[in-house]
Design an enzyme around this catalytic site. Structure first.
Site, mmCIF file in Angstrom:
data_model
loop_
_atom_site.group_PDB
_atom_site.id
_atom_site.type_symbol
_atom_site.label_atom_id
_atom_site.label_comp_id
_atom_site.label_asym_id
_atom_site.label_seq_id
_atom_site.Cartn_x
_atom_site.Cartn_y
_atom_site.Cartn_z
ATOM 1 N N TRP A 143 0.604 -1.110 -0.076
ATOM 2 C CA TRP A 143 0.029 0.050 0.077
ATOM 3 C C TRP A 143 0.892 1.213 -0.074
ATOM 4 O O TRP A 143 1.896 1.311 0.773
ATOM 5 C CB TRP A 143 -0.784 -0.004 1.141
ATOM 6 C CG TRP A 143 -1.468 1.262 1.574
ATOM 7 C CD1 TRP A 143 -0.795 2.360 2.342
ATOM 8 C CD2 TRP A 143 -2.743 1.730 1.380
ATOM 9 N NE1 TRP A 143 -1.521 3.500 2.639
ATOM 10 C CE2 TRP A 143 -2.887 3.164 1.685
ATOM 11 C CE3 TRP A 143 -3.846 1.353 0.791
ATOM 12 C CZ2 TRP A 143 -4.060 4.011 1.489
ATOM 13 C CZ3 TRP A 143 -4.968 1.871 0.468
ATOM 14 C CH2 TRP A 143 -5.038 3.550 0.959
ATOM 15 N N MET A 144 0.411 2.354 -0.769
ATOM 16 C CA MET A 144 1.208 3.558 -0.788
ATOM 17 C C MET A 144 -0.084 4.669 -0.592
ATOM 18 O O MET A 144 -0.975 4.595 -1.067
ATOM 19 C CB MET A 144 1.782 3.630 -1.810
ATOM 20 C CG MET A 144 2.499 5.271 -1.872
ATOM 21 S SD MET A 144 3.297 5.410 -3.402
ATOM 22 C CE MET A 144 2.301 5.744 -4.504
ATOM 23 N N ASP A 146 0.246 9.241 0.961
ATOM 24 C CA ASP A 146 0.878 10.359 0.965
ATOM 25 C C ASP A 146 2.239 10.403 0.509
ATOM 26 O O ASP A 146 3.092 9.563 0.981
ATOM 27 C CB ASP A 146 0.819 11.292 2.232
ATOM 28 C CG ASP A 146 -0.569 11.178 2.864
ATOM 29 O OD1 ASP A 146 -1.461 10.845 2.018
ATOM 30 O OD2 ASP A 146 -0.680 11.966 3.947
ATOM 31 N N TRP A 170 -4.092 0.038 4.277
ATOM 32 C CA TRP A 170 -3.547 1.033 5.154
ATOM 33 C C TRP A 170 -3.228 0.401 6.426
ATOM 34 O O TRP A 170 -4.032 -0.366 6.956
ATOM 35 C CB TRP A 170 -4.416 2.229 5.188
ATOM 36 C CG TRP A 170 -3.650 3.266 5.966
ATOM 37 C CD1 TRP A 170 -3.213 4.495 5.679
ATOM 38 C CD2 TRP A 170 -3.666 3.469 7.370
ATOM 39 N NE1 TRP A 170 -2.634 5.122 6.758
ATOM 40 C CE2 TRP A 170 -2.942 4.707 7.729
ATOM 41 C CE3 TRP A 170 -4.036 2.519 8.520
ATOM 42 C CZ2 TRP A 170 -2.407 4.999 9.294
ATOM 43 C CZ3 TRP A 170 -3.880 2.966 9.741
ATOM 44 C CH2 TRP A 170 -3.120 3.942 10.159
ATOM 45 N N PHE A 202 4.270 8.707 10.205
ATOM 46 C CA PHE A 202 3.154 9.354 9.430
ATOM 47 C C PHE A 202 3.753 10.359 8.197
ATOM 48 O O PHE A 202 5.155 10.398 8.437
ATOM 49 C CB PHE A 202 1.950 9.928 10.175
ATOM 50 C CG PHE A 202 0.997 8.939 10.512
ATOM 51 C CD1 PHE A 202 1.152 7.745 10.465
ATOM 52 C CD2 PHE A 202 -0.264 9.631 11.177
ATOM 53 C CE1 PHE A 202 0.066 6.820 10.862
ATOM 54 C CE2 PHE A 202 -1.426 8.780 11.527
ATOM 55 C CZ PHE A 202 -1.042 7.565 11.493
ATOM 56 N N SER A 203 3.143 11.213 7.729
ATOM 57 C CA SER A 203 3.580 12.038 6.665
ATOM 58 C C SER A 203 4.540 13.184 7.322
ATOM 59 O O SER A 203 4.563 13.594 8.691
ATOM 60 C CB SER A 203 2.524 12.793 5.892
ATOM 61 O OG SER A 203 1.751 11.907 5.126
ATOM 62 N N ARG A 258 -0.311 16.949 12.910
ATOM 63 C CA ARG A 258 0.572 16.045 12.163
ATOM 64 C C ARG A 258 0.905 16.916 10.684
ATOM 65 O O ARG A 258 0.830 18.071 10.623
ATOM 66 C CB ARG A 258 -0.195 14.861 11.557
ATOM 67 C CG ARG A 258 -1.594 14.892 11.069
ATOM 68 C CD ARG A 258 -1.992 13.514 10.765
ATOM 69 N NE ARG A 258 -3.692 13.644 10.336
ATOM 70 C CZ ARG A 258 -4.609 13.503 11.009
ATOM 71 N NH1 ARG A 258 -4.377 13.344 12.121
ATOM 72 N NH2 ARG A 258 -5.785 13.519 10.662
ATOM 73 N N ASP A 259 1.998 16.077 9.958
ATOM 74 C CA ASP A 259 2.366 16.400 8.752
ATOM 75 C C ASP A 259 3.137 17.552 8.692
ATOM 76 O O ASP A 259 2.927 18.517 7.786
ATOM 77 C CB ASP A 259 1.082 16.521 7.846
ATOM 78 C CG ASP A 259 0.162 15.259 7.820
ATOM 79 O OD1 ASP A 259 0.537 14.251 8.211
ATOM 80 O OD2 ASP A 259 -0.906 15.585 7.405
ATOM 81 N N TRP A 395 -9.835 8.802 -0.243
ATOM 82 C CA TRP A 395 -10.071 7.932 0.996
ATOM 83 C C TRP A 395 -11.125 7.333 0.960
ATOM 84 O O TRP A 395 -11.370 6.282 1.518
ATOM 85 C CB TRP A 395 -9.627 8.596 2.073
ATOM 86 C CG TRP A 395 -8.281 8.962 2.635
ATOM 87 C CD1 TRP A 395 -7.683 9.991 2.894
ATOM 88 C CD2 TRP A 395 -7.513 8.181 3.053
ATOM 89 N NE1 TRP A 395 -6.528 9.882 2.982
ATOM 90 C CE2 TRP A 395 -6.066 8.732 3.281
ATOM 91 C CE3 TRP A 395 -7.465 6.917 3.312
ATOM 92 C CZ2 TRP A 395 -4.969 8.041 3.711
ATOM 93 C CZ3 TRP A 395 -6.295 6.024 3.573
ATOM 94 C CH2 TRP A 395 -5.464 6.477 3.784
#
Length: 559
Positions: A143-144, A146, A170, A202-203, A258-259, A395
């Protein structure tokens, strides 16, 4: 006596072999399996319809890895490799907990996974899936989602990505890594950053720290109850990373935190970092990349707030045809996209290193397709270019699209800019110039992998179809300055959210379109950059018929 000893020894060897082959069932949902390390990989059988099982890998009574995987019960969809050689020689213990309801799957001792687990020094990654793109970046397997940490250094583009090495849904978020010299042909690299005690990876982003000759990664460590920001350093151009001993570098009480997107801001001679926090963006500054000062928040009463804000970016761009420069804040949102699910919005304005001020009140989308998300740009790109890539999915159905060995691709690379229309400034999106190298000979035949250039003459209708009656219809309405793509008659049995007609404003006349078709995707660009639309398609057989009114199409083979 000798015969008796030989019989006992044979029995012991048989029991030992049996213990290696069969699990030790410890309860309704708990089993253990011992593995003697003989090869590099333990190939784990996956059955996608099953619930996750959690595997703790123990070496010398110490947990060395933990992962979630849908172990096969009665059917093997595919295998994924677990690198066991890195844990040393000797014996490993797999401590396995099944989360599904055993009433629906039968006795644990009879699960097919015990028989199908096998060791190998190689893992077959040959592409056998008809929907895998030919010229878009994809993971070799797994799976891929972001794109993460993208940067350019010493002639090489580095692309990291949210990756599950142990299945094509995911889970187990890890930074995978690919490199390219031309933004088109990508080479898979070893895993970059793996989960640790702080959580899954995470991202985030990478910056080229030229002063200290290193690459610094920032990413979200996603624990069971909180999300914090961590840092890792590479001194070999992004091949390997050492996690900062002082992690985490930023924490918050907020649930969605996040991110991180980091960049050097020459106007203030400091680093800036922008974070997605709930439904706002928070801006920080630093002189050393480890100590961060909160500066401001952005987002109240602006843009779409129908979902969680994610994956920010903040870049300065030239306004086409002028001597003006403005800042653009990229904000990905899920849900809340114009056609449901996830999408990328943006804001134009000014930034002084502390505060971002938006100059417009309306919500603006970077791409008006259904499958364009988590858009971010490469750090340190050559010639001051702002090159973006996006996750090409949504999503609403990303876990269900009809592939198995892998799931998801990235969009073609796009150069971002600004243009003016009716006194307002908008984001321009054009296919990166490197894509021109893909053009082969002109052809009369429509194929599943090609580029189409369409010279538009007023209102235009364009239909791609196959012998099964599946089709995608594109229309440019010159009077309304609107472009649309209708995939409602394309194969979509895997999700009720998939059939859709997407529509985009064109901010003036369209004279030429560039259309990129690649097995399971269609990306359409106004040649002047005023409109972009990205949609997945999964035809049961390739579209091989083209019908067009109001325009002339030139089809190029892909080299």
């Amino acid at each position: 006596m000798k015969k008796l000893l030989m019989t006992l020894l044979s029995a012991v060897l048989t029991l030992t072999a049996s213990a290696q082959q069969n699990p030790q069932v410890l309860g309704k949902s708990h089993a253990m399996k011992r593995v003697e390390v003989k090869s590099r990989y333990l190939l784990l059988p996956v059955q996608e319809r099953e619930d996750n099982a959690t595997i703790k890998v123990l070496a010398n009574n110490q947990q060395v890895q933990r992962l979630n995987i849908r172990l096969a019960v009665d059917k093997v969809d595919y295998y994924v490799p677990l690198d066991i050689q890195r844990f040393g020689s000797g014996q490993l213990l797999l401590d396995i907990f099944f989360h599904g309801d055993r009433r629906f799957t039968g006795a644990m001792k009879d699960f097919l996974c015990w028989k199908e687990m096998k060791q190998s020094d190689t893992f077959d990654t040959q592409n056998r899936e008809k929907f895998r793109p030919a010229y878009h970046h994809t993971p070799v397997y797994g799976w891929m989602n972001d794109p993460n940490g993208m940067f350019y250094k010493d002639g090489v583009y580095h692309l990291y990505y949210q990756w599950n090495p142990y299945g094509s849904m995911w889970e187990n978020m890890t930074w995978g890594h690919s490199t390219s010299k031309d933004l088109i042909h990508w080479e898979a690299q070893p895993t970059a950053i793996e989960p640790d005690a702080l959580g899954d990876i995470f991202s985030g982003s990478c910056v080229v720290d030229k002063k200290n000759n290193r690459v610094v990664a920032f990413y979200t460590s996603a624990g069971e109850r909180s999300q914090v920001q961590s840092m890792a350093v590479s001194t070999d151009n992004g091949k390997t990373f050492q996690k900062y001993q002082g992690n985490p570098v930023l924490v918050s009480k907020e649930e969605d935190f996040r991110d991180p997107k980091c960049f050097w801001n020459p106007e203030i001679q400091k680093w800036n970092l922008i974070l997605a926090v709930g439904q706002e963006m928070r801006i920080y500054s630093s002189t050393n990349l480890t100590d961060w000062t909160y500066e401001s928040s952005f987002g109240k009463d602006l843009g779409c707030h129908d979902g969680v804000w994610e994956c920010p970016d903040l870049i300065k761009l030239q306004v086409r045809g002028t001597d003006k420069q403005k800042w653009m804040l990229i904000c990905n949102i899920n849900p809340g996209g114009p056609f449901g699910g996830s999408a990328t919005q943006y804001f134009i304005g000014d930034f002084d290193g502390r505060h971002f001020n938006c100059e417009h009140k309306d919500t603006r989308w970077m791409d008006y397709g259904k499958d364009h998300y988590a858009t971010v740009t490469f750090d340190n790109a050559p010639d001051g270019r702002k090159i973006a890539m996006a996750w090409m999915s949504n999503w609403q159905y990303a876990n269900q699209v009809p592939t198995k060995q892998f799931r998801s691709a990235n969009s073609v690379p796009r150069d971002l800019g600004l243009f003016e229309y009716n006194g307002q400034t908008y984001c321009s999106v054009t296919p990166s110039k490197e894509l021109l190298a893909l053009r082969g000979k002109e052809t009369k035949k429509l194929s599943s992998t090609c580029e189409m250039v369409v010279d538009v003459k007023g209102t235009m209708d364009l239909t791609l179809s196959n012998s099964t009656g599946e089709q995608v219809v594109m229309r440019y309405d010159a009077a309304k300055h609107c472009f649309s793509m209708d995939r409602t008659r394309s194969y979509a049995s895997f999700s009720e959210a998939f059939p859709v007609k997407t529509e985009a404003p064109t901010y003036g006349d369209i004279k030429q379109l560039r259309i990129f078709i690649d097995n399971s995707s269609i990306e359409v660009f106004d040649a002047d950059g005023k409109m972009a639309m990205t949609n997945l398609v999964f035809p049961t057989e390739p579209y091989n018929t083209l019908k067009i009114n109001g325009g002339k199409a030139t089809i190029y083979e892909i080299k």
